[in-house]
Design a protein around this motif. Structure first.
Motif, PDB file in Angstrom:
ATOM      1  N   ILE A   1     -12.626   2.736  15.918  1.00 35.79           N
ATOM      2  CA  ILE A   1     -11.179   2.791  16.139  1.00 35.79           C
ATOM      3  C   ILE A   1     -10.846   3.253  17.548  1.00 35.79           C
ATOM      4  O   ILE A   1     -11.660   3.883  18.226  1.00 35.79           O
TER       5      ILE A   1
ATOM      6  N   ASN B   1      -8.071  -4.261  14.010  1.00 40.03           N
ATOM      7  CA  ASN B   1      -8.121  -2.850  13.644  1.00 40.03           C
ATOM      8  C   ASN B   1      -8.685  -2.634  12.243  1.00 40.03           C
ATOM      9  O   ASN B   1      -9.190  -1.551  11.938  1.00 40.03           O
TER      10      ASN B   1
ATOM     11  N   ASN C   1     -11.857  -0.121  11.562  1.00 39.21           N
ATOM     12  CA  ASN C   1     -11.902   0.918  10.537  1.00 39.21           C
ATOM     13  C   ASN C   1     -13.075   0.747   9.583  1.00 39.21           C
ATOM     14  O   ASN C   1     -13.627   1.741   9.094  1.00 39.21           O
TER      15      ASN C   1
ATOM     16  N   GLU D   1       2.210   7.896   0.264  1.00 38.29           N
ATOM     17  CA  GLU D   1       1.692   7.506   1.568  1.00 38.29           C
ATOM     18  C   GLU D   1       2.700   6.592   2.262  1.00 38.29           C
ATOM     19  O   GLU D   1       3.268   5.707   1.634  1.00 38.29           O
TER      20      GLU D   1
ATOM     21  N   THR E   1       3.225   3.605   4.495  1.00 37.73           N
ATOM     22  CA  THR E   1       2.336   2.479   4.780  1.00 37.73           C
ATOM     23  C   THR E   1       3.005   1.400   5.625  1.00 37.73           C
ATOM     24  O   THR E   1       4.225   1.294   5.680  1.00 37.73           O
TER      25      THR E   1
ATOM     26  N   GLU F   1      -5.119   0.280   7.699  1.00 34.49           N
ATOM     27  CA  GLU F   1      -5.590   0.426   9.089  1.00 34.49           C
ATOM     28  C   GLU F   1      -4.451   0.616  10.085  1.00 34.49           C
ATOM     29  O   GLU F   1      -4.691   1.000  11.235  1.00 34.49           O
TER      30      GLU F   1
ATOM     31  N   SER G   1      -1.922   2.692  10.327  1.00 36.63           N
ATOM     32  CA  SER G   1      -1.661   4.085  10.720  1.00 36.63           C
ATOM     33  C   SER G   1      -0.195   4.447  10.958  1.00 36.63           C
ATOM     34  O   SER G   1       0.115   5.127  11.935  1.00 36.63           O
TER      35      SER G   1
ATOM     36  N   PRO H   1       0.275   9.125  10.324  1.00 28.13           N
ATOM     37  CA  PRO H   1      -0.475   7.986  10.857  1.00 28.13           C
ATOM     38  C   PRO H   1      -1.782   7.652  10.120  1.00 28.13           C
ATOM     39  O   PRO H   1      -2.304   6.564  10.274  1.00 28.13           O
ATOM     40  N   HIS H   2      -2.289   8.586   9.318  1.00 29.36           N
ATOM     41  CA  HIS H   2      -3.595   8.328   8.697  1.00 29.36           C
ATOM     42  C   HIS H   2      -3.546   8.444   7.178  1.00 29.36           C
ATOM     43  O   HIS H   2      -4.556   8.724   6.545  1.00 29.36           O
ATOM     44  N   ASP H   3      -2.374   8.215   6.600  1.00 31.07           N
ATOM     45  CA  ASP H   3      -2.185   8.433   5.169  1.00 31.07           C
ATOM     46  C   ASP H   3      -3.161   7.645   4.299  1.00 31.07           C
ATOM     47  O   ASP H   3      -3.616   8.131   3.271  1.00 31.07           O
ATOM     48  N   SER H   4      -3.460   6.401   4.687  1.00 34.27           N
ATOM     49  CA  SER H   4      -4.236   5.509   3.812  1.00 34.27           C
ATOM     50  C   SER H   4      -5.640   5.202   4.323  1.00 34.27           C
ATOM     51  O   SER H   4      -6.340   4.381   3.737  1.00 34.27           O
ATOM     52  N   ARG H   5      -6.072   5.868   5.386  1.00 31.96           N
ATOM     53  CA  ARG H   5      -7.367   5.524   5.976  1.00 31.96           C
ATOM     54  C   ARG H   5      -8.539   5.845   5.048  1.00 31.96           C
ATOM     55  O   ARG H   5      -9.621   5.254   5.166  1.00 31.96           O
TER      56      ARG H   5
END
Length: 380
Positions: A172, A200, A204, A306, A308, A354, A356, A359-363
């Motif tokens: 990333i 992206n 990831n 989240e 998204t 991916e 964000s 910004p990283h709720d679902s990574r």
């Protein structure tokens, strides 16, 4: 700027100004509610065949750069904005949005009341439209539009997919050092089937610890099954992509064979829809789709919400809960956003983990794919 004329299939006729590519283009019009990320949106292959109306009024003000490209090109038919800023100001900006659009033959339309246009789409739903810098006659535009194929009749994945296989080994983007992380040591190898994959997403997958081989959309399912049985690969990723998934009948049959082989699989967006169809549950079209970076999704396991990013016109039916656990739900309209299939190592999500926006709720979803692959491999 040249004048440009827009005709929607519901009869609305508008005049604006053009930047980017000129000519006459036909496509489906949608609106996107993201406040930032116009370059990522324009270069997302899932927008092939569409005109994107931005609800953010100022577009072009930060320019564009190579790092924010989501693919090797831009596949949207065009973009519609309230105000276009040709003079950009940003330390990362390398050229104007106008230059990018001209290079990839994407039409830009400005000086349009995008608030009005968004309300039209919200009330009437997504529809086909035509835009032209050459034709100003409403009846002639209507005639061309009516004789043109609709987006659901066109297979755009043949256009956006890679033509030959390649290895992706980039992590990333790290904004602190303005470069991409090198891929960490791999824990497993997967094949990513490219239906219009965003760069992206591949980043990831690598960042999560996967060696990623990207292959074209006209894949040989027998070869993939053989490679899996010979332990050459550990899983398969089904990517995002443009258009109506129901017309991809040859792809449905191939995925059915992969399902029967019990290969660990993970799908995002179009991949999520294709898995549903291949399990016997056809998708349906939403009124105006989900396009934007502010959609709340509830994780049904943790009950956490989240934020998204989403980009889809189609959704899977509620009846699929007969064969799959619903893992995520959209809190705007309660549609399904995630599934874990029962008794098989397969899961998928409709939104884009991916992108964000949180910004990283679902990574974490990429890590779950790796964990599922390792667990299944240890059992075998």
């Amino acid at each position: 700027m040249k004048k440009v004329w827009i005709y929607l299939e519901n009869g609305i006729f508008l005049e604006g100004k053009s930047f980017g590519s000129i000519g006459t283009k036909v496509g489906e019009i949608v609106f996107n509610t993201s406040m930032t990320g116009y370059q990522e949106i324009i270069t997302d292959p899932s927008y092939a065949g569409q005109f994107v109306t931005f609800t953010m009024p100022e577009i072009g003000n930060v320019g564009v750069n190579e790092e924010d490209m989501e693919s090797v090109s831009a596949y949207a038919k065009g973009i519609i904005v309230r105000n276009y800023q040709k003079r950009f100001s940003n330390f990362r900006g390398k050229e104007s949005l106008d230059e990018l659009l001209k290079r990839y033959d994407v039409m830009g339309i400005c000086d349009i009341d995008t608030r009005f246009l968004t309300k039209v789409l919200r009330d009437s739903g997504n529809q086909m439209m035509i835009a032209s810098t050459e034709i100003n006659d409403k009846e002639e535009l209507k005639k061309i539009l009516e004789s043109s194929p609709r987006i659901e009749e066109i297979n755009y994945i043949k256009e956006v997919s890679t033509k030959k296989s390649y290895i992706h080994n980039q992590g990333i983007y790290d904004a602190r050092v303005f470069s991409y992380n090198p891929a960490p040591p791999s824990k497993a190898k997967i094949v990513a089937i490219d239906f219009g994959v965003k760069r992206n997403i591949l980043n990831n997958l690598c960042e999560a610890g996967l060696e990623v081989e990207v292959i074209p959309q006209d894949f040989d399912e027998k070869d993939l099954i053989k490679r899996y049985e010979n332990k050459e690969i550990d899983g398969i990723f089904l990517s995002n992509g443009p258009g109506d998934p129901l017309i991809l009948k040859d792809i449905h049959e191939k995925i059915k064979k992969l399902i029967e082989a019990k290969i660990p699989m993970f799908g995002i967006c179009l991949g999520h829809q294709l898995l549903s169809i291949s399990h016997g549950y056809p998708t349906f079209k939403l009124k105006f789709g989900h396009h934007g970076g502010n959609h709340p999704v509830r994780n049904e396991k943790t009950k956490k919400v989240e934020i998204t990013a989403q980009n889809h016109n189609y959704n899977v039916p509620q009846e699929i809960s007969q064969i799959a656990e619903i893992t995520h739900k959209n809190l705007f309209d309660n549609t399904i956003e995630g599934l874990k299939y029962k008794n098989t190592p397969i899961f998928s999500v409709q939104h884009h983990p991916e992108a964000s926006p949180g910004p990283h709720d679902s990574r974490y979803i990429f890590k779950e794919f790796v964990d599922m692959i390792l667990e299944h491999r240890n059992r075998s």
